[in-house]
Design a protein around this motif. Sequence first.
Motif, PDB file in Angstrom:
ATOM      1  N   ASN A 104       0.804  -1.227   0.000  1.00  0.00           N
ATOM      2  CA  ASN A 104       0.000   0.000   0.000  1.00  0.00           C
ATOM      3  C   ASN A 104       0.836   1.276   0.000  1.00  0.00           C
ATOM      4  OD1 ASN A 104      -0.050  -1.322   2.931  1.00  0.00           O
ATOM      5  ND2 ASN A 104       0.112   0.890   3.191  1.00  0.00           N
ATOM      6  N   GLY A 142      -3.586   3.700   2.623  1.00  0.00           N
ATOM      7  CA  GLY A 142      -4.255   2.526   3.155  1.00  0.00           C
ATOM      8  C   GLY A 142      -5.604   2.395   2.476  1.00  0.00           C
ATOM      9  N   LEU A 146      -6.770  -0.192   0.896  1.00  0.00           N
ATOM     10  CA  LEU A 146      -6.821  -1.041  -0.307  1.00  0.00           C
ATOM     11  C   LEU A 146      -7.764  -2.218  -0.118  1.00  0.00           C
ATOM     12  CD1 LEU A 146      -3.089  -1.134  -1.473  1.00  0.00           C
ATOM     13  CD2 LEU A 146      -4.848   0.606  -1.827  1.00  0.00           C
ATOM     14  N   ASP A 147      -7.917  -2.671   1.136  1.00  0.00           N
ATOM     15  CA  ASP A 147      -8.865  -3.755   1.396  1.00  0.00           C
ATOM     16  C   ASP A 147     -10.282  -3.318   1.041  1.00  0.00           C
ATOM     17  OD1 ASP A 147      -8.824  -1.871   3.418  1.00  0.00           O
ATOM     18  OD2 ASP A 147      -9.119  -3.308   5.042  1.00  0.00           O
ATOM     19  N   GLN A 205     -10.655  -3.095  -2.818  1.00  0.00           N
ATOM     20  CA  GLN A 205     -10.760  -4.430  -3.420  1.00  0.00           C
ATOM     21  C   GLN A 205     -12.117  -5.066  -3.135  1.00  0.00           C
ATOM     22  OE1 GLN A 205      -6.961  -6.939  -3.100  1.00  0.00           O
ATOM     23  NE2 GLN A 205      -6.584  -5.285  -1.649  1.00  0.00           N
ATOM     24  N   VAL A 227       1.146   6.044  -5.443  1.00  0.00           N
ATOM     25  CA  VAL A 227      -0.112   5.843  -4.711  1.00  0.00           C
ATOM     26  C   VAL A 227      -1.314   5.886  -5.646  1.00  0.00           C
ATOM     27  CG1 VAL A 227       0.687   6.630  -2.450  1.00  0.00           C
ATOM     28  CG2 VAL A 227      -0.135   8.292  -4.130  1.00  0.00           C
ATOM     29  N   ILE A 254      -1.466   2.447  -7.293  1.00  0.00           N
ATOM     30  CA  ILE A 254      -1.956   1.452  -6.339  1.00  0.00           C
ATOM     31  C   ILE A 254      -3.465   1.576  -6.166  1.00  0.00           C
ATOM     32  CG2 ILE A 254      -1.821   0.678  -3.938  1.00  0.00           C
ATOM     33  CD1 ILE A 254       1.032   1.921  -3.897  1.00  0.00           C
ATOM     34  N   THR A 255      -3.950   2.803  -6.082  1.00  0.00           N
ATOM     35  CA  THR A 255      -5.388   3.042  -5.927  1.00  0.00           C
ATOM     36  C   THR A 255      -6.163   2.509  -7.123  1.00  0.00           C
ATOM     37  OG1 THR A 255      -4.962   5.028  -4.600  1.00  0.00           O
ATOM     38  CG2 THR A 255      -7.139   4.833  -5.614  1.00  0.00           C
ATOM     39  N   ALA A 277      -6.044  -1.454  -7.058  1.00  0.00           N
ATOM     40  CA  ALA A 277      -6.865  -2.059  -6.008  1.00  0.00           C
ATOM     41  C   ALA A 277      -8.356  -1.901  -6.287  1.00  0.00           C
ATOM     42  CB  ALA A 277      -6.511  -1.446  -4.655  1.00  0.00           C
ATOM     43  N   SER A 325       5.487  -0.258   4.860  1.00  0.00           N
ATOM     44  CA  SER A 325       4.418  -1.107   4.322  1.00  0.00           C
ATOM     45  C   SER A 325       4.982  -2.399   3.727  1.00  0.00           C
ATOM     46  CB  SER A 325       3.602  -0.350   3.270  1.00  0.00           C
ATOM     47  OG  SER A 325       4.334  -0.167   2.076  1.00  0.00           O
ATOM     48  N   CYS A 352       3.938  -6.078   4.985  1.00  0.00           N
ATOM     49  CA  CYS A 352       3.519  -7.115   4.037  1.00  0.00           C
ATOM     50  C   CYS A 352       4.303  -8.397   4.281  1.00  0.00           C
ATOM     51  CB  CYS A 352       3.731  -6.618   2.610  1.00  0.00           C
ATOM     52  SG  CYS A 352       3.373  -7.848   1.328  1.00  0.00           S
ATOM     53  N   TRP A 385      -6.154  -7.765   6.893  1.00  0.00           N
ATOM     54  CA  TRP A 385      -6.285  -7.412   5.485  1.00  0.00           C
ATOM     55  C   TRP A 385      -7.344  -6.344   5.321  1.00  0.00           C
ATOM     56  CZ3 TRP A 385     -10.479  -7.663   2.214  1.00  0.00           C
ATOM     57  CH2 TRP A 385     -10.209  -7.412   0.861  1.00  0.00           C
TER      58      TRP A 385
END
Length: 266
Positions: free
Chosen positions: A121, A125, A127-128, A131, A190, A193-194, A197, A251, A255, A266
């Motif tokens: 991440n 944060g 990302l859970d 998803q 970031v 990643i966004t 996810a 991070s 992980c 998660w």
Amino acid sequence: MSLVSVIGAGSLANVFANVLHDFLPEFKLHSVLARNQEKAQVFASKYNCSAVFSFEDFLKNAAPVVVELAGGAALKEYTLPILKSGRTLICLSSGAFTDDAFKQEAICTAAKNNGRICIVNGAIGGLDFLQTCALQRGASEVVIETTKSPKSLLGAPALEGKTLDLTKKMVVFEGGVQEAIKGFPKNINVGVITALASENPHTKVKIVSDPEVHSNTHKIIYRSALADAVMEFSGKPDPANPKSSTTAALSAAACLKNLYSPISFW
């Protein structure tokens, strides 16, 4: 004790190694690969691991888990061979995955060789949540707004030939995530990643330069028929690398801990 190899010997690699040494004694650094031999040797001496300067030599004896802390170019160069060897690759420089052909090839290579890609991440944060909502397969709107000091943005390709006002707050970019990572490759992982996810390739990115801020702030706005959310994260820039946040390296360590822990969050 589990062994870990790292790619990169810069500021974020040192943050990662310090966390392992001070707080995660169940892990030991095995080897480091870096183009700068002097930095690699200093890193190896400090953390009691071997320094390697050839990727071929590195891959022959690398640990089962390899952590990339060296930038998008390195990630793109080394990902496929690492996955072909059946290793787990923890990635910090997610911007490389805006190349969809590369992303798909990496996924296929991992699947065929029992390898694994872990995209961490970084400085954000949630990302859970992203998803989870992506499972609905419905339309969604995703926006990420990043605010940084102007000095941390200097040198970005998108600003080449332009004068960035270091005295006032201003929007320096608005657009899609692929354009953002090309223009600001060291500032906006970031955003990638966004988008990954949330499974939303149309994620919008806004980058703000603000001389008054002392933190890197990332605000994610998510809207869909399933849920709405506003998530904001503010982390201090890494003292040795103001383009990134210290939490980005942390991070990767978190992980790694989750990969081996009997309980994970998660």
